[in-house]
Design an enzyme around this catalytic site. Structure first.
Site, PDB file in Angstrom:
ATOM      1  N   HIS A   1       0.841  -1.200   0.000  1.00 14.25           N
ATOM      2  CA  HIS A   1       0.000   0.000   0.000  1.00 14.25           C
ATOM      3  C   HIS A   1       0.881   1.257   0.000  1.00 14.25           C
ATOM      4  CE1 HIS A   1      -3.208   2.719   1.008  1.00 14.25           C
ATOM      5  NE2 HIS A   1      -4.039   1.794   1.480  1.00 14.25           N
TER       6      HIS A   1
ATOM      7  N   GLU B   1      -0.638   1.362  -5.540  1.00  9.15           N
ATOM      8  CA  GLU B   1      -0.393   0.124  -4.806  1.00  9.15           C
ATOM      9  C   GLU B   1      -0.282  -1.080  -5.730  1.00  9.15           C
ATOM     10  OE1 GLU B   1      -3.518  -0.049  -1.806  1.00  9.15           O
ATOM     11  OE2 GLU B   1      -3.741   2.128  -2.020  1.00  9.15           O
TER      12      GLU B   1
END
Length: 715
Positions: free
Chosen positions: A580, A687
């Site tokens: 992330h 991400e």
């Protein structure tokens, strides 16, 4: 030649046809050397460019599978003359206005036709072919039908390499040897290519001016008549004799008028002696066209009626035309590329493993379509991508992403509060120059400081929280409003595993997985000869969870992060995951992300509905400006974040991850987040993931690895 006994035994063990073919290939290449010499290719050049060649027989079936001849024309044109290609073409007309005006004055070919060739041949330079030219042409020169033709192309390629027109012997193109922006074959390149940018070279691969000038030159040489149309769509009178149609069945235009043919747009046809032909590409019940000499010039570029009509009708649309008026004789029309990507996203959402959502309908996509056609009772279940299956899947109940449900591991709450087993003593035992244990913004962290880069990895969550290549600013953003542990760390690269979001999970488990809120342990460390530091970390084993996770970090000029998941259990396990990344930017409102244009995404801000990304991503999408929460299933794995504010670009390369996620909460969303607040402009999340419909199913004993490589460079 003497053959050793082990080699002889190996050869004798091969199937006879394969052995004979492989023995024949080098003999075929050697037999071409005198022909190459006759063309001026010296022996050393010939040897250099043939010594490493091995046949690629996957090109042979393609001789009889060209889409111009095997695809229904309504499918062929739906993908090649769609709204996206028209919009891109109009943008190219504007961008290249001066160049195209110069070429029109020099060669007499209008800009719209030149750009239409560019658009159809390579999607304006985006798709130029991935097959090694020397390998493909050498194979076709020695095997299959039309060997004489391909032998000439192979030798022409060697001539171009020797002369320096082409500099890369690993050049790629189509299976049949066409390459570059406008897909010339080598012999055409040698005869027709021109230097359009004045640098003294004819480079149709990297130089757009050279490619477009060469295309205009080709059409001029093919008999283009300045100011004349290629043709136009017409209507046939009742009872018309369709046997009169055919590209070579030329008649005076006045003859067609006398037979009752009229223009489809209602305008008048001025009767004349101009020679013209009637085309009925789908028979008398489909669209009809009268074509003139310029159509023949287009046709000579690639001798297929559907191809020439694609160029001609795309050029018309670039001039502002509305496209073909009459309907094709089918109750299941073809799909544009955007619709094909939407169909692929719907198939992925139903659990079909079709690879990337790229608008290319290959074997895996056709297999999935056939399965859905059978499930929905659509006949025939032939795997064809058409409007009927797309509409049926749109109407069907929304697919639920495959379940990846996990329960909270026993003693998880205790793990969250535990310190990491990694101490100064364990780090010292690794004895790696440039590696130490210390604090980074109050977090216990592994610190890397070498001439190549500085980095920090929080032991809580195993989270990279800083990476700054030598001489550059930090790639990552770390929230200045970060809450105390064990609240998850906002910033850096949280490891979301074994699920992303709450996909299939109950509310009693934390969002984004278990491992970002537990202490990790350093299990191995080393330093390579070039100064790259390699670290391996693991979270604690989670009771009742069959999956095991190990992360490897390679910290040097780039940051490579590898998440390896192994199924230590006895049953298959499905999981999702994400790295992330919070990338630090000057102002999120000025950032763009390249590599997502044309991909289908699932919009969390719109209930997970599918949309198509139009152009590069930024925060100014008129459909939902100022925020983003988009999951791109089946994405390509190569992305670039361009940041004018910090005057740099960040490249993200992903392997083993089929999804991309882009997130920024925007001003209103950030105001509801205590650890973001007014700082929302300082980051954009891009991400690497396997999430949404891209669920990983891992067999017992198997390992899956998600890899991301991050690099940064000044603009």
């Amino acid at each position: 030649m003497r053959v050793s006994a082990p080699v002889l035994a190996l050869l004798l063990a091969l199937p006879l046809p394969l052995y004979a073919q492989d023995a024949a290939f080098p003999r075929c290449l050697a037999a071409m050397q005198p022909q190459a010499a006759a063309r001026g290719v010296d022996a050393a050049t010939f040897a250099r460019y043939t010594a490493d060649l091995q046949p690629d027989r996957t090109v042979l079936p393609l001789l009889d599978a060209q889409p111009e001849f095997t695809t229904p024309i309504w499918d062929y044109l739906a993908g090649l003359v769609d709204d996206q290609r028209v919009a891109d073409g109009r943008a190219m007309l504007a961008t290249r206005r001066d160049l195209l005006a110069r070429l029109q004055a020099q060669y007499g070919v209008d800009p719209e036709t030149v750009v239409a060739v560019w658009g159809v041949e390579s999607d304006y330079g985006r798709i130029t072919g991935k097959r090694p030219l020397r390998v493909s042409l050498a194979t076709l020169a020695c095997e299959g039908r039309r060997q004489d033709f391909f032998r000439g192309e192979f030798l022409a390629l060697l001539s171009l390499l020797q002369a320096g027109d082409l500099s890369d012997p690993q050049l790629t193109g189509s299976w049949a040897g066409a390459f570059g922006q406008t897909q010339f074959i080598p012999s055409t390149y040698a005869r027709i290519a021109v230097d359009g940018d004045g640098d003294g070279r004819r480079d149709l691969v990297a130089s757009v001016p050279d490619a477009l000038a060469s295309t205009a030159h080709y059409l001029q040489r093919a008999g283009w008549h300045t100011g004349e149309p290629w043709g136009y769509e017409v209507k046939l009178p009742p009872g018309f004799d369709a046997s009169l149609a055919g590209r070579t069945a030329r008649r005076p235009l006045s003859d067609w008028v006398a037979r009752g043919i009229a223009r489809a747009d209602g305008s008048e046809i001025a009767a004349s002696d101009a020679r013209s032909a009637l085309l009925l590409p789908a028979g008398r019940d489909g669209p009809a066209f009268l074509v003139f000499r310029n159509y023949d010039a287009i046709y000579s570029y690639n001798a297929a009626e559907s191809y020439a009509l694609a160029i001609a009708t795309l050029a018309d649309r670039l001039r502002g035309g509305a496209g073909i008026v009459a309907a094709w004789p089918t109750d299941d029309p073809g799909l544009s590329r955007a619709q094909r990507r939407e169909l692929q996203a719907l198939l992925l959402a139903r659990g079909h493993d079709i690879g990337a959502v790229d608008g290319m309908v290959g074997t895996a996509t056709r297999r999935a379509i056939a399965a859905e056609q059978a499930r929905l009772g659509l006949h025939p279940a032939d795997g064809r991508a058409g409007q009927r299956i797309l509409e049926s899947l749109r109407r069907a109940a929304p697919a639920v992403a495959p379940a990846t449900a996990f329960t909270l591991p026993p003693a998880y709450a205790t793990l969250v509060q535990s310190p990491s087993p990694t101490t100064r003593r364990t780090v010292k035992m690794q004895d790696v120059p440039g590696l130490s244990l210390g604090k980074h913004h109050g977090l216990d962290a592994l610190l890397v400081d070498t001439p190549l880069a500085k980095a920090a990895i929080s032991l809580f969550g195993g989270q990279v929280v800083s990476f700054a290549p030598a001489g550059q600013q930090d790639v990552f953003w770390l929230s200045p409003l970060r809450a105390d542990l064990p609240t998850p760390i906002r910033g850096g690269t949280p490891v979301c595993w074994p699920y992303f979001g709450r996909q299939g999970q109950s509310n009693e488990v934390p969002a984004h997985g278990f491992v970002r809120t537990v202490p990790w342990q350093l299990v191995a460390a080393s330093r390579e000869a070039d100064g790259t530091v390699v670290l391996e970390l693991e979270p604690p084993p989670l009771q009742d969870l069959a999956l095991r996770l190990r992360m490897q970090l390679r910290i040097g000029r780039t940051l490579e992060q590898r998440l390896s998941t192994t199924n230590a259990g006895t049953q298959p396990v499905r999981f999702t995951e994400a790295l992330h990344n919070y990338f630090r930017v000057g102002d999120a409102a000025t950032v763009r992300i390249e590599g997502l244009d044309g991909l289908t995404f699932l919009d969390k801000n719109d209930g997970g509905n599918a949309h198509v990304q139009q152009g590069h991503w930024d925060l100014h999408d008129p459909r939902d400006p100022g925020r983003a929460d988009r999951l791109f299933p089946g994405a390509g794995g190569r992305y670039r974040l361009v940041d004018p504010g910090l005057r740099r670009r960040i490249d993200l390369q992903v392997d083993g991850g089929r999804s991309a996620v882009v997130w920024n909460p925007g001003e209103a969303g950030a105001a509801r987040m205590a650890d973001v607040g007014p700082h929302w402009r300082e980051f954009v999340c891009l991400e690497a993931a396997n999430a949404g419909p891209d669920v990983v199913e891992l067999a017992p004993g198997a390992t899956h690895t998600l890899v991301q490589t991050i690099s940064a460079a000044p603009l």
